[in-house]
Design a protein around this motif. Structure first.
Motif, short mmCIF file in Angstrom:
data_model
loop_
_atom_site.label_atom_id
_atom_site.label_comp_id
_atom_site.label_asym_id
_atom_site.label_seq_id
_atom_site.Cartn_x
_atom_site.Cartn_y
_atom_site.Cartn_z
N ASN A 339 1.14 -0.98 -0.20
CA ASN A 339 -0.29 0.21 0.24
C ASN A 339 0.84 1.24 0.25
O ASN A 339 0.46 2.33 -0.76
CB ASN A 339 -1.05 -0.07 1.47
CG ASN A 339 -1.88 -1.09 1.25
OD1 ASN A 339 -3.28 -0.52 0.36
ND2 ASN A 339 -2.41 -1.97 1.36
N CYS A 340 1.98 1.02 1.02
CA CYS A 340 2.75 2.92 1.02
C CYS A 340 3.40 2.63 0.04
O CYS A 340 3.32 3.80 -0.98
CB CYS A 340 3.66 2.37 1.96
SG CYS A 340 2.42 2.70 3.94
N MET A 341 4.01 1.89 -1.56
CA MET A 341 4.94 1.57 -2.57
C MET A 341 3.53 2.62 -3.24
O MET A 341 4.53 3.49 -3.73
CB MET A 341 5.00 0.57 -2.89
CG MET A 341 6.25 -0.19 -2.15
SD MET A 341 6.89 -2.26 -2.63
CE MET A 341 6.35 -1.64 -4.37
N GLU A 347 10.08 2.76 -4.21
CA GLU A 347 10.32 1.12 -4.53
C GLU A 347 10.55 0.53 -3.25
O GLU A 347 10.56 1.02 -2.37
CB GLU A 347 12.03 1.40 -4.84
CG GLU A 347 12.69 2.04 -4.71
CD GLU A 347 13.93 0.77 -3.68
OE1 GLU A 347 13.55 -0.42 -3.67
OE2 GLU A 347 14.06 1.73 -2.81
N ARG A 348 10.18 -0.75 -3.46
CA ARG A 348 10.04 -2.13 -2.45
C ARG A 348 11.65 -1.62 -0.96
O ARG A 348 11.09 -1.46 -0.11
CB ARG A 348 10.16 -3.42 -3.06
CG ARG A 348 10.49 -4.25 -1.85
CD ARG A 348 10.46 -5.40 -2.30
NE ARG A 348 8.57 -5.73 -2.68
CZ ARG A 348 7.97 -6.27 -2.66
NH1 ARG A 348 7.83 -6.52 -0.41
NH2 ARG A 348 6.67 -6.13 -3.21
N LYS A 349 12.99 -1.59 -1.32
CA LYS A 349 13.94 -1.62 -0.46
C LYS A 349 13.25 -0.49 0.60
O LYS A 349 13.79 -0.57 2.00
CB LYS A 349 15.26 -1.88 -1.39
CG LYS A 349 15.06 -3.38 -1.91
CD LYS A 349 15.98 -3.44 -2.55
CE LYS A 349 16.48 -5.03 -2.80
NZ LYS A 349 17.72 -5.88 -3.25
N LYS A 350 13.52 0.67 0.06
CA LYS A 350 13.36 1.29 0.46
C LYS A 350 12.50 1.95 1.99
O LYS A 350 12.02 2.21 2.60
CB LYS A 350 13.45 3.41 -0.76
CG LYS A 350 13.86 3.91 0.92
CD LYS A 350 13.52 5.45 -0.32
CE LYS A 350 13.76 6.47 0.01
NZ LYS A 350 13.62 8.08 -0.38
N LEU A 355 9.91 1.16 6.89
CA LEU A 355 8.47 0.11 7.76
C LEU A 355 8.79 -0.49 8.77
O LEU A 355 8.83 -0.19 9.77
CB LEU A 355 7.63 -0.44 6.43
CG LEU A 355 7.22 0.03 5.74
CD1 LEU A 355 5.98 -0.52 4.80
CD2 LEU A 355 5.42 1.54 6.80
N THR A 356 10.57 -0.94 8.74
CA THR A 356 10.67 -2.08 9.67
C THR A 356 11.72 -0.83 10.73
O THR A 356 11.18 -1.44 12.03
CB THR A 356 12.15 -3.14 8.64
OG1 THR A 356 11.78 -3.48 7.20
CG2 THR A 356 12.61 -3.37 9.76
N ILE A 357 11.92 0.24 10.39
CA ILE A 357 12.79 0.82 11.53
C ILE A 357 11.21 1.39 12.17
O ILE A 357 11.46 0.64 13.82
CB ILE A 357 13.74 2.11 11.17
CG1 ILE A 357 14.46 2.12 10.09
CG2 ILE A 357 13.59 3.56 11.81
CD1 ILE A 357 15.12 2.66 10.05
N ILE A 358 10.29 1.38 11.72
CA ILE A 358 9.06 2.31 12.27
C ILE A 358 9.12 1.20 13.20
O ILE A 358 7.88 1.46 14.58
CB ILE A 358 7.66 2.78 11.29
CG1 ILE A 358 8.41 3.93 10.34
CG2 ILE A 358 6.84 2.63 12.39
CD1 ILE A 358 7.61 4.51 9.43
#
Length: 468
Positions: A339-341, A347-350, A355-358
């Protein structure tokens, strides 16, 4: 809009979708609901609901995803201009679930490491679980689980999610079957000479308990079974819409939906065969009333009572539970990422990295909700909960039934069931349960979903009290 990412084919999609569906809800929540709600009576009701409501909601989500090629936020707007708010509401479910799913995964990881190191006697102590989650250091297990989830999603649909599911799901299925068979061979005796066997426990599990059954209790069992569908099939939270958007057009969705139903329900039933006979043999009927604490309190005690065999079974059990939690956690993060992409055109990796940090921060906050950030809040359904319980209540008990109400109205009465049928009939022109789907989506599902929403929010009891 066409996506660059997709599953390699039907097997990849089914294993990934089944991996999302087969989670902690199957291995923990399902068995204790069976024990609480009349054994075989709950099983019968649940299977009927899977074949009707589960089929309807799962079909709807997957077909929406593939036909639009988009995740929830954009998909609903594509279906009908002005319905983007429903997509946003759907997006909120995985966004909230992700705050605590890695925490539960961390708990499972902790128990796996305890068994791996051979200290399973400690896990059998009454206060072990409470002492663990109230210790601030417990946060590290949730963070590790979250990092692993982020890493797999970071590697994409086919290279990360599908590859993980193809490896994990066959192992999980073999382990579930193996432990279930072993549980049936168990036996124990007490001082009076009475013997309890795994087959006795199987009878308790499968035989419908009709004692004390009233209309009110029947409705409660039905609502429990219905709420389990949301946990079990990953519907009404945007996950299956996202996964559906990755399915290639040549894949037969009829077969895919049926296969997901079979795998998910099969694992749930086998989970009951794993857990209930074992608990019954070593703890009797009283041990089966452990409720939500069954996995982290009652089961470790049961494994310890088994001796050396219990150590091996416990190790394998928490390994497969960790696998199940991981595949589900991956699907939740993937729904958010997709959804965010689409919304932010990144792009996916960024996107996954941010999101992982959040969610590392969110995981830490929720994990510390039992110690540093401890609170007690009275929820609308009458229960009292901490931070994790609050997130769980909002996402599962409030938003998911509400989303189901609006989505069934949208499909059943506004765009029409034909919109879904057209996608289900591609590529071979067959939609085997089309007539059932039409009846369910237009008439039955909206009514029942309203009842479930009222019950889960505590409004149904108040309305009944007023009527009475």
């Amino acid at each position: 809009m066409k996506k660059k990412s997709s599953f390699s084919g039907q097997i990849g999609f089914v294993l990934a979708a089944a991996g999302s569906a087969v989670g902690v809800g199957n291995l923990w929540r399902f068995p204790y609901l069976v024990a609480k709600d009349g054994g075989g009576l709950f099983l019968i009701i649940y299977i009927v609901l899977v074949l009707t409501f589960g089929f309807t909601l799962l079909t709807t989500d997957i077909a929406i995803g593939r036909k639009t090629g988009q995740s929830a936020i954009a998909a609903y707007e594509t279906m009908r201009p002005g319905w983007k708010k429903l997509g946003i509401l759907t997006f909120c479910v995985p966004m909230l679930i992700m705050t605590y799913y890695a925490v539960i995964g961390g708990w499972i990881l902790k128990y796996f490491t305890v068994y791996l190191t051979g200290d399973f006697a400690a896990a059998a102590k009454d206060d072990y679980f409470t002492d663990f989650i109230t210790d601030p250091s417990s946060v590290w297990f949730g963070l590790i689980f979250m990092l692993l989830t982020g890493f797999i999603v970071y590697n994409g649909v086919e290279g990360g999610i599908e590859r993980c599911s193809k490896f994990v799901m066959p192992i999980l299925l073999v382990l579930v079957v193996g432990i279930a068979i072993f549980s049936l061979t168990l036996r124990s005796g007490d001082e009076s000479g009475a013997v309890r066997t795994g087959l006795d426990g199987l009878k308790v599990y499968l035989m419908p308990d009709m004692s004390g059954l009233t209309l009110s209790r029947f409705l409660q069992i039905t609502l429990d079974a219905m709420s389990q569908l949301f946990f079990s099939l990953s519907v009404s939270m945007g996950i299956m819409i996202t996964y559906g958007s990755y399915v290639q057009k040549e894949v037969d969705l009829n077969k895919s939906v049926a296969q997901i139903e079979i795998v998910d329900t099969g694992v749930a039933i086998l989970a009951g065969m794993m857990i209930i006979p074992a608990i019954f043999v070593f703890s009797g009927i009283d041990g089966m009333s452990a409720g939500p604490s069954l996995m982290f309190v009652a089961l470790p005690k049961t494994f310890y009572t088994m001796g050396k065999a219990g150590y091996v079974i416990g190790l394998v059990f928490f390994l497969l539970t960790a696998f199940a939690a991981l595949t589900s956690c991956i699907s939740v993060l993937e729904a958010i990422t997709a959804n965010c992409m689409e919304v932010f055109h990144t792009e996916r990796k960024k996107t996954t990295g941010v999101l992982t940090i959040i969610y590392l921060i969110a995981t830490a906050v929720i994990a510390l909700g039992y110690s540093v950030f401890y609170v007690e809040v009275k929820l609308p359904n009458g229960s009292t909960g901490q931070l994790l319980d609050i997130m769980d209540y909002i996402s599962n008990s409030f938003l998911m039934p509400l989303i189901s109400v609006f989505s069934t109205i949208l499909v059943g009465w506004i765009v029409g069931p034909k919109w879904i049928a057209e996608e289900m009939e591609h590529p071979n022109g067959k939609f085997s349960r089309k007539h059932l789907y039409n009846i369910m989506i237009k008439y039955v599902a909206p009514f029942i979903m309203v009842i479930l929403f009222l019950q889960s929010t505590g409004l149904l009891d108040r309305l009944l009290a007023v009527v009475a």
